[in-house]
Enzyme design. Structure first.
Site, short mmCIF file in Angstrom:
data_model
loop_
_atom_site.label_atom_id
_atom_site.label_comp_id
_atom_site.label_asym_id
_atom_site.label_seq_id
_atom_site.Cartn_x
_atom_site.Cartn_y
_atom_site.Cartn_z
N ASP A 112 35.01 37.17 42.34
CA ASP A 112 34.42 37.15 41.00
C ASP A 112 33.07 36.44 41.00
O ASP A 112 32.87 35.50 41.77
CB ASP A 112 35.40 36.45 40.04
CG ASP A 112 35.09 36.77 38.60
OD1 ASP A 112 34.22 37.62 38.33
OD2 ASP A 112 35.73 36.16 37.71
N HIS A 163 26.43 42.89 43.26
CA HIS A 163 27.50 43.65 43.93
C HIS A 163 27.13 43.97 45.39
O HIS A 163 27.99 43.99 46.26
CB HIS A 163 27.82 44.94 43.16
CG HIS A 163 28.41 44.68 41.80
ND1 HIS A 163 29.38 43.75 41.59
CD2 HIS A 163 28.16 45.24 40.59
CE1 HIS A 163 29.71 43.73 40.30
NE2 HIS A 163 28.97 44.63 39.68
N LEU A 211 44.55 42.58 61.82
CA LEU A 211 44.55 42.30 60.39
C LEU A 211 44.92 43.53 59.56
O LEU A 211 44.41 44.62 59.79
CB LEU A 211 43.14 41.82 59.97
CG LEU A 211 42.94 41.55 58.48
CD1 LEU A 211 43.66 40.27 58.06
CD2 LEU A 211 41.46 41.44 58.13
C1 FPP Z 1 33.38 40.63 40.14
O1 FPP Z 1 32.11 40.21 39.77
C2 FPP Z 1 33.34 41.66 41.13
C3 FPP Z 1 33.68 42.96 40.93
C4 FPP Z 1 34.14 43.53 39.66
C5 FPP Z 1 33.60 43.92 42.00
C6 FPP Z 1 33.91 43.38 43.37
C7 FPP Z 1 33.18 44.25 44.27
C8 FPP Z 1 32.50 43.86 45.34
C9 FPP Z 1 32.53 42.48 45.90
C10 FPP Z 1 31.66 44.85 46.04
C11 FPP Z 1 32.44 46.00 46.56
C12 FPP Z 1 33.17 45.60 47.76
C13 FPP Z 1 33.14 46.27 48.89
C14 FPP Z 1 33.81 45.67 50.07
C15 FPP Z 1 32.45 47.54 49.03
P1 FPP Z 1 31.69 40.41 38.27
O2 FPP Z 1 30.83 41.61 38.20
O3 FPP Z 1 32.89 40.44 37.40
O4 FPP Z 1 30.84 39.11 38.02
P2 FPP Z 1 30.68 38.34 36.65
O5 FPP Z 1 32.04 37.83 36.29
O6 FPP Z 1 29.73 37.25 37.02
O7 FPP Z 1 30.13 39.30 35.67
#
Ligand code: FPP
Length: 243
Positions: A14, A31, A125
């Site tokens: 997050d 992202h 893994l």
């Molecule tokens: C949360 O940050 C993250 C997500 C909703 C997406 C997680 C995805 C990735 C880490 C990238 C994709 C992964 C791979 C391995 C291809 P947020 O957008 O909710 O952040 P915020 O809470 O600060 O808005």
């Protein structure tokens, strides 16, 4: 004393959006960095000999984000699968997914199937991506499947046990997480593995996911082992008092 064991780490990644906003960049920039961090942590966990790593990449609720952001996350996933599959094979990592995969665009479903197939015999893994995953939906689906079996007289009411339920969840192939890490200072499970998390240790890190490093990961694991050891001592004391 109870032996400390850490077989499954699950991470709620997050803070990508906030990380980007702090730099006056679009959320998508966060992202991209987040995906790079995920790649590093996967490699690190595999090298360290961890058995199971689960990453929450996209929740059922994430579908409600602006269309451009959802498409971008799908693009990142697709790119990750296409670029990284060879690496996963080489590193003996087995890839799997949990979630309502049929809701994903067809090209991503194909990429997922391809990576799953090519890594199916790997014994290192066990890497699981939670994509379009929601714990309540998972539990409902399991209950519906069990109800169907009950209706068809395949099972009795008293056969509906914890282990039957566990075997009907999307995580039936992996043990419950020993440790769940959530980054960015949020202290919620947000519909993630609610059945499986019953006895998990929870670690909430203030670090935003794009700033998360191998060192942070190791710190979370060390903290887990310290908690385990304390638990062991309490058990020890109680055992002594029975003598
Ligand atoms: C949360 O940050 C993250 C997500 C909703 C997406 C997680 C995805 C990735 C880490 C990238 C994709 C992964 C791979 C391995 C291809 P947020 O957008 O909710 O952040 P915020 O809470 O600060 O808005």
């Amino acid at each position: 004393m109870m032996a400390a064991r850490l077989e499954h780490v699950a991470i709620i990644m997050d803070g990508n959006g906030r990380w980007a906003q702090l730099r006056n960049k679009p959320r998508t920039y966060g992202h991209i960095k987040g995906a790079r961090v995920a790649k590093k942590i996967i490699t690190h966990a595999a090298n360290a000999g961890l058995k199971n790593l689960t990453l929450y990449a996209f929740s059922t609720e994430n579908w409600l984000r602006p269309h451009e952001e959802v498409s971008f996350l799908m693009l990142l996933l697709n790119r990750y699968l296409r670029k990284e599959t060879d690496n996963l094979v080489k590193k003996n990592i087995r890839f799997d997914v949990i979630g309502e995969i049929t809701k994903l665009p067809k090209d991503i479903q194909q990429a997922i199937e391809n990576t799953k197939k090519l890594t199916a015999r790997n014994t290192g893994l066990y890497l699981t991506f939670a994509i379009s995953y929601g714990s309540r939906q998972e539990i409902l689906l399991a209950v519906q499947n069990i109800a169907e079996k009950f209706k068809n007289n395949e099972i009795d009411k008293n056969q509906i046990t914890e282990s039957l339920m566990t075997s009907h969840l999307m995580t039936s192939q992996i043990p419950d997480p020993d440790l769940i890490i959530r980054t960015s200072g949020e202290t919620r499970l947000s519909n993630f593995m609610m059945w499986q998390a019953s006895y998990s240790e929870l670690y909430f890190s203030e670090t935003l996911w794009p700033d998360f490093t191998e060192i942070h990961f190791d710190r979370c694991c060390q903290n887990y082992f310290q908690r385990e050891r304390r638990y062991g001592r309490v058990i020890g004391k109680n055992e002594e008092s029975f003598v």
